[in-house]
Design an enzyme around this catalytic site. Structure first.
Site, PDB file in Angstrom:
ATOM      1  N   GLU A 113      -5.841 -19.459 -11.971  1.00  0.00           N
ATOM      2  CA  GLU A 113      -6.689 -18.298 -12.499  1.00  0.00           C
ATOM      3  C   GLU A 113      -7.886 -17.984 -11.946  1.00  0.00           C
ATOM      4  O   GLU A 113      -9.098 -19.352 -11.482  1.00  0.00           O
ATOM      5  CB  GLU A 113      -6.923 -18.278 -14.335  1.00  0.00           C
ATOM      6  CG  GLU A 113      -5.098 -18.797 -15.145  1.00  0.00           C
ATOM      7  CD  GLU A 113      -4.747 -17.075 -15.562  1.00  0.00           C
ATOM      8  OE1 GLU A 113      -5.650 -16.050 -14.947  1.00  0.00           O
ATOM      9  OE2 GLU A 113      -3.437 -17.575 -15.697  1.00  0.00           O
ATOM     10  N   ASP A 207     -15.588  -0.905   3.774  1.00  0.00           N
ATOM     11  CA  ASP A 207     -14.992   1.397   4.302  1.00  0.00           C
ATOM     12  C   ASP A 207     -13.733   1.280   5.255  1.00  0.00           C
ATOM     13  O   ASP A 207     -14.311   1.283   6.512  1.00  0.00           O
ATOM     14  CB  ASP A 207     -15.950   1.888   3.952  1.00  0.00           C
ATOM     15  CG  ASP A 207     -15.757   2.891   4.222  1.00  0.00           C
ATOM     16  OD1 ASP A 207     -14.878   3.671   4.120  1.00  0.00           O
ATOM     17  OD2 ASP A 207     -17.099   3.906   3.685  1.00  0.00           O
ATOM     18  N   HIS A 208     -12.699   1.272   4.673  1.00  0.00           N
ATOM     19  CA  HIS A 208     -11.628   1.180   6.004  1.00  0.00           C
ATOM     20  C   HIS A 208     -11.361   2.632   6.635  1.00  0.00           C
ATOM     21  O   HIS A 208     -11.288   2.479   7.257  1.00  0.00           O
ATOM     22  CB  HIS A 208     -10.501   1.595   5.051  1.00  0.00           C
ATOM     23  CG  HIS A 208      -9.899   3.032   4.284  1.00  0.00           C
ATOM     24  ND1 HIS A 208     -10.434   2.723   2.838  1.00  0.00           N
ATOM     25  CD2 HIS A 208      -9.087   3.994   4.670  1.00  0.00           C
ATOM     26  CE1 HIS A 208      -9.624   4.167   2.795  1.00  0.00           C
ATOM     27  NE2 HIS A 208      -9.015   4.554   3.320  1.00  0.00           N
ATOM     28  N   GLU A 246      -6.739  16.163  -0.619  1.00  0.00           N
ATOM     29  CA  GLU A 246      -5.876  15.378  -0.707  1.00  0.00           C
ATOM     30  C   GLU A 246      -4.910  16.404  -1.327  1.00  0.00           C
ATOM     31  O   GLU A 246      -5.443  16.833  -2.728  1.00  0.00           O
ATOM     32  CB  GLU A 246      -5.705  14.116  -1.663  1.00  0.00           C
ATOM     33  CG  GLU A 246      -6.432  12.928  -1.166  1.00  0.00           C
ATOM     34  CD  GLU A 246      -6.891  11.623  -2.391  1.00  0.00           C
ATOM     35  OE1 GLU A 246      -5.806  10.605  -2.338  1.00  0.00           O
ATOM     36  OE2 GLU A 246      -8.050  11.587  -2.662  1.00  0.00           O
ATOM     37  N   HIS A 270     -16.785   6.894   1.835  1.00  0.00           N
ATOM     38  CA  HIS A 270     -16.752   7.714   3.152  1.00  0.00           C
ATOM     39  C   HIS A 270     -16.901   8.518   3.270  1.00  0.00           C
ATOM     40  O   HIS A 270     -17.276   8.811   4.963  1.00  0.00           O
ATOM     41  CB  HIS A 270     -15.376   7.768   2.516  1.00  0.00           C
ATOM     42  CG  HIS A 270     -13.728   7.080   2.002  1.00  0.00           C
ATOM     43  ND1 HIS A 270     -13.951   5.565   2.479  1.00  0.00           N
ATOM     44  CD2 HIS A 270     -12.924   6.741   1.381  1.00  0.00           C
ATOM     45  CE1 HIS A 270     -12.915   4.895   2.038  1.00  0.00           C
ATOM     46  NE2 HIS A 270     -12.368   6.074   1.661  1.00  0.00           N
ATOM     47  N   LYS A 368      -8.865  16.306  -5.482  1.00  0.00           N
ATOM     48  CA  LYS A 368      -7.291  16.002  -5.130  1.00  0.00           C
ATOM     49  C   LYS A 368      -6.439  17.397  -5.443  1.00  0.00           C
ATOM     50  O   LYS A 368      -6.844  18.480  -6.656  1.00  0.00           O
ATOM     51  CB  LYS A 368      -7.251  15.472  -6.934  1.00  0.00           C
ATOM     52  CG  LYS A 368      -7.191  13.441  -5.843  1.00  0.00           C
ATOM     53  CD  LYS A 368      -7.647  12.415  -7.051  1.00  0.00           C
ATOM     54  CE  LYS A 368      -7.173  11.289  -6.346  1.00  0.00           C
ATOM     55  NZ  LYS A 368      -7.174  10.708  -5.030  1.00  0.00           N
TER      56      LYS A 368
END
Length: 516
Positions: A113, A207-208, A246, A270, A368
């Site tokens: 935990e 930040d991918h 998206e 992004h 979206k």
């Protein structure tokens, strides 16, 4: 064989790499990667497969270990099965039994935990054994794939257990997933907590998007090609559009998304990073300090228009038909507050107060349930000033544009005018297209592969430091405050390109959004 010997590991005879592969000098050293939140979707769909793909490409040493930390009542072999199944389902590279046999020897699980000091003592003992048995040499990376509210507690436990402090000759690093706060105040609080435990150069903010090949290619496109940089300025560029669209709704993320919204979710990180890479000046080198300096200068020079009512737009998708399917509206999503004023679409006009970009608007939008899934940067150029081709027969000639497609069809498209075959001088738009899939035989690595490898190497150019994060919030906070004081988002139908107010935003400037 010593645990740290790398010459005859199965990974290093992998046919995916050749002997003269330029990536040889980027093999990670002995190390252990600890994933907190290992039972979540990010870990299962991205992190575990990325670790395997790195191993399969020969970029991890035999002295590597993967440790999962979670509340589940698992043994090592249970976690090993979870990793195996995730790799089988989501890995980018083919499954290789020899690579898997090598990798699984270093897989461990710690049940615990976040608020239990004894759990971190068990983690410390596990890592100490791996240092001895696997030769990980005290090098530990802690990946916090957990809600931001848990960051302070976990980082404090790491300090109390001694895991945050690197021993002589070794390193200890922490990896943080976005969001980096929800506004400037919380971002500063989070940075203070994390950097009170880990030194700034040991903190890696993921930040991918910055790991995507096409995002990194912005720098190559601009600075490795003489034909583009001379016209990359206000003399030739009319405006820039940065889009992240998206075609899906929030789905199971309703609980997270409510109160966050499109601007905080993707524009603050992004899209503003894409803006910085597009607008920055040429760095002295690709070292982290030089890249960050130029990005910070650009973000610090961003200016908001005075009239935010006309320079921003926000919307919420409603129910309706999209792609032949009946979909529900945002307010009807499972777990959503029916009175929510959170936006699922956000657009804004920004200006950059530098000589290069004087008078050039940057339009950012994200949403979206839009027309299709696409992320792109469109640099739209001015029209010729002379009237040589201004006749009515050339009325279908548009503006030149260079479009960098970040996803899903990675590449670059250039739009320009060409003569139509025939006896008259009629010109219309044509395109020239570069696609990564056609130009290179090797598929682009998944973003998390590059970013995890950079963490293990201690290579930080693709990771924003806290100054960049705070500058981004300074840009977004006034817009969020204005929205909170000025009514509800405008409804828009699924499958469209957002609310009417977004089209009006550009129409006031005599421009229109691209329809990718």
């Amino acid at each position: 064989m010593s645990p740290t010997t790398t010459s005859t590991s199965p990974q290093h005879s992998n046919p995916l790499r050749s002997a003269d592969d330029s990536r040889l000098n980027r093999i990670a050293g002995p190390s252990a990667l600890v994933i907190f939140g290992v039972t979540g979707d990010l870990s299962r769909k991205k992190l575990m497969p990325a670790v395997y793909d790195l191993a399969n490409r020969g970029l991890l040493p035999p002295g590597f270990a993967l440790v999962g930390f979670a509340r589940r009542d698992w043994e090592d072999q249970d976690f090993e099965r979870v990793v195996h199944d995730a790799v089988k389902q989501y890995a980018r590279t083919p499954f290789n039994e020899d690579v898997w046999a090598q990798l699984k020897q270093g897989i461990r699980f710690v049940q615990g935990e976040f608020d239990n000091p004894e759990s971190f003592e068990k983690l410390s003992e596990t890592l100490a054994k791996l240092d001895t048995e696997r030769g990980t040499m005290g090098n530990h990376a802690f990946y916090l794939s957990i809600p931001p509210r848990s960051f302070p507690e976990v980082t404090q436990r790491l300090r109390e257990s001694g895991l945050a402090e690197a021993q002589d000759g070794s390193w200890s690093r922490v990896v943080i997933e976005k969001p980096f706060g929800s506004d400037l105040r919380t971002a500063r609080e989070l940075n203070a907590v994390v950097e009170s435990v880990f030194p700034p150069d040991a903190v890696f903010r993921i930040d991918h998007y910055l790991g995507k090949e096409t995002v990194q290619n912005i720098l190559a496109l601009r600075f490795a090609n003489l034909m583009y940089e001379p016209i990359w300025n206000a003399e030739y560029v009319d405006h820039v559009q940065i889009t992240m669209a998206e075609d899906i709704g929030v789905g199971g993320r309703a609980g997270y998304y409510d109160g966050i919204g499109a601007a905080r979710d993707v524009i603050q990180n992004h899209l503003l990073q894409l803006l910085a890479l597009t607008a920055m000046e040429k760095p002295e080198s690709f070292e982290a300090s030089d890249l960050r300096e130029q990005k910070e200068r650009v973000l610090g020079a961003v200016r908001l228009p005075e009239d935010l009512a006309h320079a921003t737009a926000r919307g919420q998708y409603t129910g309706g038909w999209q792609g032949g399917e009946q979909v529900i509206g945002f307010l009807d999503e499972d777990g959503m507050n029916p009175e929510s004023i959170t936006e699922t679409y956000a657009a804004m006009k920004l200006e950059i107060d530098t000589p290069r970009w004087d008078g050039v608007p940057f339009y950012l939008r994200a949403g979206k349930r839009l027309g299709r899934r696409v992320t792109e940067i469109a640099v739209v150029f001015k029209r010729p000033t002379d009237s040589l081709f201004a006749s009515s027969q050339n009325s279908d000639l548009g503006q030149n544009a260079l479009v960098i497609r970040v996803q899903p069809d990675e590449g670059v498209t250039i739009r320009f005018g060409s003569k139509v075959p025939g006896p008259t001088m009629r010109v219309r738009d044509v395109t020239m297209d570069f696609g990564y899939g056609h130009a290179f035989t090797e598929a682009s690595p998944e973003a998390y592969e590059r970013l995890i490898l950079d963490v293990l190497l201690g290579d930080p150019p693709l990771f924003p430091r806290h100054e960049e994060v705070e500058l981004s919030w300074k840009i977004l906070d006034p817009i969020e405050e204005f929205w909170e004081q000025n009514g509800k988002p405008e409804p828009y139908r699924p499958g469209t390109w957002g609310p009417q107010s977004a089209d009006d935003l550009l129409a006031r400037d005599g421009r229109t959004w691209r329809r990718p």
